[in-house]
Design a protein around this motif. Structure first.
Motif, PDB file in Angstrom:
ATOM      1  N   VAL A  26      72.182  32.902 -77.306  1.00 46.04           N
ATOM      2  CA  VAL A  26      72.811  33.517 -76.368  1.00 46.04           C
ATOM      3  C   VAL A  26      72.156  34.530 -75.649  1.00 46.04           C
ATOM      4  O   VAL A  26      71.890  34.396 -74.097  1.00 46.04           O
ATOM      5  N   ARG A  27      71.303  35.217 -76.141  1.00 45.98           N
ATOM      6  CA  ARG A  27      70.652  36.425 -75.518  1.00 45.98           C
ATOM      7  C   ARG A  27      69.334  35.735 -74.939  1.00 45.98           C
ATOM      8  O   ARG A  27      69.101  36.045 -73.579  1.00 45.98           O
ATOM      9  N   LEU A  28      68.840  35.035 -75.272  1.00 48.98           N
ATOM     10  CA  LEU A  28      67.501  34.362 -74.861  1.00 48.98           C
ATOM     11  C   LEU A  28      67.823  33.509 -73.557  1.00 48.98           C
ATOM     12  O   LEU A  28      67.244  33.671 -72.350  1.00 48.98           O
ATOM     13  N   LEU A  29      69.135  32.715 -73.604  1.00 44.92           N
ATOM     14  CA  LEU A  29      69.462  31.942 -72.538  1.00 44.92           C
ATOM     15  C   LEU A  29      69.668  32.967 -71.391  1.00 44.92           C
ATOM     16  O   LEU A  29      69.483  32.659 -70.214  1.00 44.92           O
ATOM     17  N   GLY A  30      70.662  33.838 -71.712  1.00 43.73           N
ATOM     18  CA  GLY A  30      71.183  34.734 -70.916  1.00 43.73           C
ATOM     19  C   GLY A  30      70.037  35.519 -70.050  1.00 43.73           C
ATOM     20  O   GLY A  30      69.992  35.760 -68.788  1.00 43.73           O
ATOM     21  N   GLU A  31      69.046  36.020 -70.773  1.00 49.74           N
ATOM     22  CA  GLU A  31      67.715  36.576 -70.167  1.00 49.74           C
ATOM     23  C   GLU A  31      66.942  35.943 -69.210  1.00 49.74           C
ATOM     24  O   GLU A  31      66.830  36.193 -68.154  1.00 49.74           O
ATOM     25  N   LEU A  32      67.010  34.556 -69.512  1.00 50.05           N
ATOM     26  CA  LEU A  32      66.159  33.710 -68.839  1.00 50.05           C
ATOM     27  C   LEU A  32      67.054  33.379 -67.599  1.00 50.05           C
ATOM     28  O   LEU A  32      66.550  33.401 -66.441  1.00 50.05           O
ATOM     29  N   LEU A  33      68.329  33.162 -67.658  1.00 46.40           N
ATOM     30  CA  LEU A  33      69.148  33.279 -66.384  1.00 46.40           C
ATOM     31  C   LEU A  33      69.216  34.340 -65.523  1.00 46.40           C
ATOM     32  O   LEU A  33      69.078  34.069 -64.160  1.00 46.40           O
ATOM     33  N   GLY A  34      69.155  35.590 -66.204  1.00 50.01           N
ATOM     34  CA  GLY A  34      69.132  36.674 -65.528  1.00 50.01           C
ATOM     35  C   GLY A  34      67.722  36.716 -64.584  1.00 50.01           C
ATOM     36  O   GLY A  34      67.916  36.945 -63.449  1.00 50.01           O
ATOM     37  N   GLN A  35      66.434  36.462 -65.238  1.00 53.24           N
ATOM     38  CA  GLN A  35      65.373  36.207 -64.732  1.00 53.24           C
ATOM     39  C   GLN A  35      65.462  35.234 -63.260  1.00 53.24           C
ATOM     40  O   GLN A  35      64.866  35.582 -62.114  1.00 53.24           O
ATOM     41  N   VAL A  36      66.003  34.337 -63.395  1.00 53.55           N
ATOM     42  CA  VAL A  36      66.133  33.153 -62.438  1.00 53.55           C
ATOM     43  C   VAL A  36      67.007  33.879 -61.260  1.00 53.55           C
ATOM     44  O   VAL A  36      66.605  33.629 -60.290  1.00 53.55           O
ATOM     45  N   ILE A  37      68.000  34.559 -61.516  1.00 55.40           N
ATOM     46  CA  ILE A  37      69.062  34.950 -60.656  1.00 55.40           C
ATOM     47  C   ILE A  37      68.255  36.077 -59.808  1.00 55.40           C
ATOM     48  O   ILE A  37      68.303  36.062 -58.494  1.00 55.40           O
ATOM     49  N   ALA A  38      67.560  36.878 -60.417  1.00 55.51           N
ATOM     50  CA  ALA A  38      66.964  38.230 -59.730  1.00 55.51           C
ATOM     51  C   ALA A  38      65.763  37.380 -58.819  1.00 55.51           C
ATOM     52  O   ALA A  38      65.385  37.631 -57.778  1.00 55.51           O
TER      53      ALA A  38
END
Length: 879
Positions: A26-38
């Motif tokens: 969950v943390r990995l996918l959430g971090e990658l999604l956060g990078q994409v959003i930014a």
């Protein structure tokens, strides 16, 4: 402590620790999604997403008020709110994926081989011991029916994007990966998540029935075709040692059905041509799958004639093939010299290709002809001592042909009884309308399907809202009008949905025995008869508790009727994915059925998001099928039937009291003047049609609903889930329980929960529905309708139901004894809250309608629909 304070305290304290592996994903996918959003919208967009995320988590801990979150959400321009809604929706897709991977890992860790997995076929056979195992296995039948009911809110493009991410996540977590490979996989994950973010979550065009057929084919292509023989293999291994080296002890017991492209009740988009095309699409997919499997097996059968000689029968078959098709067989012999079994399977594969392409001189005329050729190869291998090759992958192929034939799933037709009555009246008057012509065209299409693919491809005709035997006789009469003496073979299935129809069902069946068409079918099929029970409309009419108990009574009565009339009855359960439509864990539902009503046979609808939740991954699909099948076996044994019958008899009076009081409470709300209009205001019911979820209209007629009869059961449940009230899953039960307690106390209810599977299943399903309800947010939605009396009534019933369910189960909090489910709900709840706040902003502004421009209304509608899509992904069983 007040009910509200108690609820808030429970929310903040009920935390189930997330396992490390799941937390890491969950943390990995959430971090990658956060990078994409930014990268897409800048750090300020990510900061706003994080502000809302932290605020809803703090609110669940009592540190931030709902008013503060409402104010925060109101500050953002609508375009920013839309981007934030997209972020949380994408998060849900990724969280669901992480949880699915964790479930698969857990299954593999638990499956040590030392002891059978709980609810597996191996455990069921072990538990049965000598109790009629052979007889039960001989008559075993599991019959899932895929339907197109529109509860799958995700676009196909989104589903495929998630599947690609799934493959990369599995690769990332593989222990065999080195650092460089892991880095590359992380890059690919980021690429795929970026694609998911940039893919529209909303459909731009309405889908048609054939789109729904093609969507369902994905489950077959990617999972079902491969998994079904593995389930048979599990049963075969449980029944005796030596599976794969002996003739199988397990019969192929799974058959798939489909309503997709055949269900025309209330859906004018499903025509005779659509039904014909649906079967053609299904046939294309199954023949390609059989062709590929046969080619794959043929390439592996490099057994030389010196070590594994062909039997005389196989040599004669090859000689006949060479005589009829010399060039084809000669080419195969050249490629595979001295490998007769390989040559034969390559020839069989070529015939399957010709069957798909309609090459008449080479095509198979039927699946039985193909099975004959495969068994010729199998018997030859056995005679040559190659038993592992005979009963290994080749046996899987034989099982696949026996299960899927050339049609994949039996296409069932469904139509409303009133349509048939009107058609007969018009034909008698000599003035058939376009609708009547379509009814006759549908029957002619069934005849065409049977001629081309066999009777099993399409023979069941379901009559919804069956009120009398005349409704069944009407179908046979219409078949005579359509094709005369050449009418197709029909198994007409009555569908009983309302409370009154369920009670009258045995009388209708007695009348059916007088119909010549039914008499002919009973004589031809060993006195087999099928009856469908509708969970959706009965629950919408009576409420969840009364509907559950009345359906059980109907099952008891139908089982007794079947025994009296020497009929082998199959009950077809029209269950939905949501709890308000008969949903919940399927294996527990089977064990809660009335004694004598299962008899080794279980037929059930599978629909919407449930299809992909259960069949989207091979490991989960196999586990689900084993759980349900083991429950069917156990529910059919005399010992369990006797135990269930004893409990049902003991608690019958209590159940009747619960049903009566709960139905009264439910009707006092849903039949109150102004309720339908209020429901339309407090929920996104009006807007759900814009999501283009399916080809079927969301309601009967036009305009706002004037009564519950105007609403279809699925949008009814879907809309209540969006409001976080989940009313169809629990409303009325509190009053039912209170009626029993006021008269005889808690002890009888607690005993029923311990000893009667039906009552335990009812309370457990209600408990799950209550756990997915959020009182604070629900109150905000309910207030939009301007009826304080309805708001007070709903919240009072919620508080009562929740309190009494906890008292009876002995739990200190909801889902206390269901750790996995509790964790799943807790993982998603804060993020569902975020989307609910965004949806509330859009809905309240649209409902106020203070001079909104068309452009403003369009932007708010986009926000609303995105949030609906996201909440559906978060709650999962929404319709």
């Amino acid at each position: 402590m007040s009910a509200i304070a108690h609820h808030q305290a429970e929310r903040s304290s009920a935390v189930t620790e997330m396992p490390d592996e799941l937390r890491a994903d969950v943390r990995l996918l959430g971090e990658l999604l956060g990078q994409v959003i930014a990268e897409y919208g800048g750090d300020d967009l990510l900061a706003d997403v994080e502000r809302l995320r932290k605020a809803v988590i703090a609110a669940r801990r009592g540190k931030v008020s709902v008013d503060e979150i409402t104010a925060m959400v109101a500050e953002w321009p609508v375009e920013r709110a839309v981007q934030i809604a997209r972020a949380f929706t994408c998060y849900f897709h990724l969280a669901n994926l992480a949880e699915e991977h964790f479930r698969i890992r857990t299954l593999r860790v638990r499956d040590t081989g030392e002891e059978p997995l709980p609810e597996s076929l191996a455990q069921a056979v072990q538990e049965l011991g000598g109790e009629r195992v052979a007889e039960l296995v001989e008559g075993l039948r599991l019959h899932p029916v895929l339907t197109a009911h529109p509860t799958e809110a995700r676009r196909r493009a989104v589903v495929t994007a998630i599947q690609r991410i799934s493959g990369q996540l599995a690769a990332y977590n593989s222990p065999e990966r080195g650092a460089a490979e892991r880095a590359e996989t992380r890059r690919r994950l980021l690429e795929e998540i970026d694609l998911l973010w940039r893919t529209s979550q909303l459909r731009s065009t309405k889908i048609d029935p054939l789109d729904e057929v093609r969507t369902a084919m994905a489950a077959f292509d990617e999972t079902l075709f491969r998994v079904v023989p593995l389930v048979y293999r599990s049963l075969d291994a449980a029944l005796g040692a030596g599976t794969g080296t002996r003739e199988p002890l397990a019969r192929p017991f799974i058959r798939y059905g489909s309503w997709i492209g055949g269900d025309r009740d209330g859906n004018p988009n499903v025509t005779a041509k659509v039904t014909r095309d649906a079967v053609l699409i299904q046939a294309e997919h199954v023949l390609i799958a059989l062709e590929n499997a046969t080619h794959r097996i043929a390439r592996t059968l490099t057994l030389t004639a010196g070590y594994t000689p062909a039997s005389p029968q196989l040599r004669a078959a090859l000689a006949a093939a060479e005589n009829d098709h010399p060039e084809l067989v000669s080419e195969m012999a050249t490629r595979s010299p001295q490998e007769p079994h390989r040559q034969w399977l390559l020839f069989v594969a070529a015939r399957i290709v010709a069957t798909r392409q309609r090459g008449l001189d080479l095509a198979y005329r039927s699946p039985e002809e193909l099975l004959g050729d495969l068994r010729t190869a199998q018997e030859s291998l056995v005679a040559a001592g190659a038993k592992r090759q005979a009963y290994g992958e080749l046996q899987h192929l034989i099982w696949q042909v026996e299960t899927f034939g050339f049609h994949l799933a039996e296409l069932e037709v469904r139509q409303h009884s009133q349509v048939h009555a009107a058609a007969l009246a018009e034909l008698a008057a000599g003035r058939p309308s376009e609708r009547t012509d379509e009814v006759l065209a549908t029957i002619r299409t069934i005849g065409w399907i049977q001629e081309r693919y066999g009777v099993t491809a399409c023979s069941r005709y379901v009559v919804s809202f069956t009120r009398s035997a005349d409704d069944i006789a009407a179908v046979y009469a219409l078949a005579g009008h359509a094709l005369g003496d050449k009418a197709p073979q029909l198994d007409v299935v009555p569908l009983f949905e309302s409370g009154a129809d369920l009670a009258n069902a045995p009388g209708v069946l007695s009348g059916m025995l007088e119909i010549p068409g039914i008499q002919e079918r009973l004589a031809a099929n060993g006195r087999r008869l099928e009856v469908m029970l509708g969970y959706s409309d009965s629950a919408k009419e009576l409420g969840p508790a009364a509907a559950t108990l009345k359906l059980y009574e109907a099952q008891e009565a139908l089982a007794a009727w079947a025994a009296e009339h020497d009929v082998r009855l199959t009950l077809f359960h029209g269950r939905g994915g949501a709890l308000g439509r008969g949903g919940g864990p399927a294996n527990r539902a089977v064990l809660a059925q009335a004694p004598g009503s299962v008899g080794g046979r279980f037929k059930v609808t599978e629909q919407g998001e449930v299809i992909f939740a259960r069949y989207g991954h091979a490991a989960i699909a196999r586990r689900h099928m084993e759980q349900v099948t083991s429950a069917v076996l156990l529910a059919s044994t005399p010992s369990i039937e006797a135990r269930t019958a004893e409990a049902a008899g003991r608690f019958r009076g209590m159940a009747e009291q619960v049903a009566s009081a709960s139905e009264k409470a439910y009707r006092s709300l849903t039949e109150a003047p102004g309720f339908p209009e209020w429901f339309s205001l407090v929920s996104p019911l009006e807007e759900i049609g814009s999501l283009r979820l399916g080809s079927r209209p969301a309601r009967r007629g036009l305009g706002a609903p004037r009564s519950l009869d105007d609403l279809r059961a699925i949008p009814w449940v879907f809309a209540w889930a969006q409001t976080r009230v989940n009313l169809p899953g629990w409303y009325g039960l509190g009053s039912g329980l209170e009626a029993v307690i006021s008269e005889s106390g808690l002890d009888e209810l607690r005993a029923a929960y311990r000893e009667w599977p039906l009552f335990a299943s009812l309370l457990d399903n209600v408990e799950m529905s209550l756990a997915k309800t959020d009182r604070d947010i629900a109150a905000r939605y309910l207030a939009l309708g301007g009826r304080d009396d309805f708001v007070e009534q709903v919240l009072r019933q919620y508080d009562l139901t929740r309190r009494l369910v906890l008292e009876i189960t002995g739990h200190s909090r909801l889902l206390e004894n269901r750790r996995v489910l509790s964790r799943a709900v807790q993982l998603r709840d804060p993020y569902v809250d975020a989307l609910s706040h965004l949806q509330l902003r859009a809905l309240s502004t649209l409902r106020a309608d203070d001079g909104l421009s068309e452009e403003e209304r369009e932007r708010l509608s986009t926000l609303l629909l995105l949030s609906v899509n996201g909440v559906a992904a978060g709650l999962q069983n929404t319709g």
